[in-house]
Design a protein around this motif. Sequence first.
Motif, PDB file in Angstrom:
ATOM      1  N   PHE A   1       4.935  -8.415   2.714  1.00 52.18           N
ATOM      2  CA  PHE A   1       4.095  -8.957   1.654  1.00 52.18           C
ATOM      3  C   PHE A   1       4.682  -8.667   0.281  1.00 52.18           C
ATOM      4  CE2 PHE A   1       0.493  -8.220  -1.290  1.00 52.18           C
ATOM      5  CZ  PHE A   1       0.087  -9.536  -1.409  1.00 52.18           C
ATOM      6  N   PHE A   2       5.052  -7.390   0.070  1.00 54.98           N
ATOM      7  CA  PHE A   2       5.518  -7.042  -1.269  1.00 54.98           C
ATOM      8  C   PHE A   2       6.948  -7.495  -1.538  1.00 54.98           C
ATOM      9  CE2 PHE A   2       1.837  -4.203  -1.079  1.00 54.98           C
ATOM     10  CZ  PHE A   2       1.249  -4.590  -2.280  1.00 54.98           C
TER      11      PHE A   2
ATOM     12  N   ALA B   1       5.012  -2.954   8.363  1.00 55.17           N
ATOM     13  CA  ALA B   1       5.954  -4.061   8.314  1.00 55.17           C
ATOM     14  C   ALA B   1       5.352  -5.230   7.541  1.00 55.17           C
ATOM     15  CB  ALA B   1       6.330  -4.486   9.723  1.00 55.17           C
ATOM     16  N   LEU B   2       4.086  -5.506   7.821  1.00 49.04           N
ATOM     17  CA  LEU B   2       3.424  -6.615   7.139  1.00 49.04           C
ATOM     18  C   LEU B   2       3.351  -6.366   5.636  1.00 49.04           C
ATOM     19  CD1 LEU B   2       0.541  -7.325   9.639  1.00 49.04           C
ATOM     20  CD2 LEU B   2       2.323  -8.927   8.958  1.00 49.04           C
TER      21      LEU B   2
ATOM     22  N   LEU C   1      -3.115 -10.186   4.277  1.00 49.40           N
ATOM     23  CA  LEU C   1      -4.377 -10.357   5.002  1.00 49.40           C
ATOM     24  C   LEU C   1      -4.228  -9.861   6.440  1.00 49.40           C
ATOM     25  CD1 LEU C   1      -5.569 -13.866   3.727  1.00 49.40           C
ATOM     26  CD2 LEU C   1      -6.271 -11.604   2.946  1.00 49.40           C
ATOM     27  N   ALA C   2      -3.068 -10.155   7.037  1.00 44.95           N
ATOM     28  CA  ALA C   2      -2.822  -9.679   8.403  1.00 44.95           C
ATOM     29  C   ALA C   2      -2.820  -8.163   8.430  1.00 44.95           C
ATOM     30  CB  ALA C   2      -1.495 -10.236   8.919  1.00 44.95           C
TER      31      ALA C   2
ATOM     32  N   ALA D   1      -4.417  -7.713  -1.841  1.00 47.11           N
ATOM     33  CA  ALA D   1      -3.357  -8.683  -1.567  1.00 47.11           C
ATOM     34  C   ALA D   1      -3.598  -9.973  -2.341  1.00 47.11           C
ATOM     35  CB  ALA D   1      -3.287  -8.970  -0.069  1.00 47.11           C
ATOM     36  N   LEU D   2      -4.826 -10.460  -2.289  1.00 48.11           N
ATOM     37  CA  LEU D   2      -5.140 -11.729  -2.954  1.00 48.11           C
ATOM     38  C   LEU D   2      -4.982 -11.603  -4.467  1.00 48.11           C
ATOM     39  CD1 LEU D   2      -8.270 -12.634  -0.841  1.00 48.11           C
ATOM     40  CD2 LEU D   2      -6.141 -13.938  -0.927  1.00 48.11           C
ATOM     41  N   ARG D   3      -5.437 -10.474  -5.006  1.00 49.28           N
ATOM     42  CA  ARG D   3      -5.380 -10.291  -6.460  1.00 49.28           C
ATOM     43  C   ARG D   3      -3.934 -10.339  -6.944  1.00 49.28           C
ATOM     44  NH1 ARG D   3      -8.438  -5.677  -6.885  1.00 49.28           N
ATOM     45  NH2 ARG D   3     -10.380  -6.846  -6.762  1.00 49.28           N
TER      46      ARG D   3
END
Lengths: 258, 267
Positions: B261-262, B256-257, B176-177, B141-143
């Motif tokens: 995110f995307f 869902a998260l 992250l979640a 996610a961070l990348r």
Amino acid sequence: MTPTANTSWIQVESLDVAYGNAPVLHQVSASFPERQVTAILGPSGCGKSTLLRVINRTLELTPEARVTGGQVHVKGRNILHPSEDIRSLRKQVGIVQQRPLAFPMSIQENVDFGRRHHHGRLQRKERDRITASLLERVGLWDEVKHRLDSSATRLSIGQLQRLCIARTLANDPDVILMDEPCSALDPESTATIETLIQELKATVTILIVTHNIAQARRISDQILFLLDGTVAEAGTNAEVMGAARNPRVRRFLSGEEG
Amino acid sequence: MVLFLLKETGLFQGLLPTRDLLQVAAPWSPLATPPSFGLGHAWVGSFLVTGISLALAVPLGIGIGIFAAEIAPPAVARILQPALELLAGIPAVVYGFFGYVTFVKWYADWSGQPTGESLLAAGVVLAIMILPFIASTSAEALRTVYQDYREAALGLGVTEGCLFRRIVLIKALPGLAAAVALGLARALGETLAVLMLSGNTAAMPEGPLSRGQPLTALLATELGETAAGSPKYRMLFSAACLLLLAVLALNMGILALKRRFFEHLHD
Ligand SMILES: Nc1ncnc2c1ncn2[C@@H]1O[C@H](COP(=O)(O)OP(=O)(O)O)[C@@H](O)[C@H]1O
Ligand SMILES: [Mg+2]
């Protein structure tokens, strides 16, 4: 130290740049006079963006990119030197990137993002005044004045492009590198930005990459023409537009090749 | 699958010992007369073990994620990713044995008891087990966020810290979640290591250092010796259903998260 010719604010000498093992700029030398507008022209992929990214050292954020030779001086400072203070350079030499990108915060906070970092937090009234004046100058104020606190991610691409110009201006740079800043703008907004550029010239040195030959003709004092990573033509607007020696450049300027 | 489980609970025939299911304070003593099927100790056990493992693995995992995504030199980052995948692929029983010869043994030596199983030991080993999932999910996610925003933000001359705090963290939050939820789902459902390390004792745990019997351990232990259709059998299937629902809800949350995110990454 290298002789920095008379009025030359930015001096690029024999610059070589490669992505991985693929060279993209080859022995590029150019000088950009202080408080003038230099248009950088050339077909897609000739290395215009790469050149701009070298000058404020954002190129090195691409892991595979390397400057393999040459030097760049900004006002006599060797900016590629390892001891260079990169953050102060990036503030002094601002860039408006080819791909406009909203940060995940409000319109107001987007404009204030870099400024707040470099110059500190301001009183709300003062900050609002600065934001308003910046948004006025890029011709975005009327469109967003009622939603300054809403997310910037909902702006259209053309609005974003102007927001990004305001965000860079807010840093109060001495040099502005603009990478196709009007590519998504309608003629009216484009005219606003062109007027802005003419105003900025009083205090700022401007390099602008554009695909719009007419625009380059209108706003630039100098023209640098790149072909396949090398300098094909360089000179004043009149020189290059009127009497380019390179036949491919002539075809490009006349619109036969794009 | 849910339907099969539900069928076995006897829910449809009205045979479900609903009252027992809700009697969390009652003891688990299926052999007493009348039998009592309180699952409270198992839920508390699961809660403690999962809580301990998340408390350890979430900060560490996200820390490793940040390191892998942005701080580590490319050579290290290249090694880190396969290393995490390797860790994630080790069978639970190996982790169980590892926990047995380390934490369990240490606690036995220290406390002077013959054996040293505890909910804490299970939680710690569980933390080690879910760490690679949390680390690699958050690194990913961070990348992605860094790739998008690094040049735009740093081009304005701000610090890496400013980029991280004001942009990356906010953009990566759903990702992250999702990493945390993934860790939680795995921790809640993990059985073998928990069975081996928690002591598997059907009594209300007094604290993290006491032995206990998280829900998965109870199910694994008891099902084999339960007559099909008996009240105990129904009870076990009900508990399994609840566990399944919890994990299912978590996984839906993760999806869902991730979608959020995307979807919002590029607007
Ligand atoms: N990150 C990268 N990795 C590899 N090659 C790249 C990368 N960025 C640009 N290039 C290549 O370098 C050349 C010059 O790109 P660029 O400077 O963006 O050209 P322009 O802005 O003139 O269109 C192109 O051929 C492009 O494909
Ligand atoms: Mg370009």
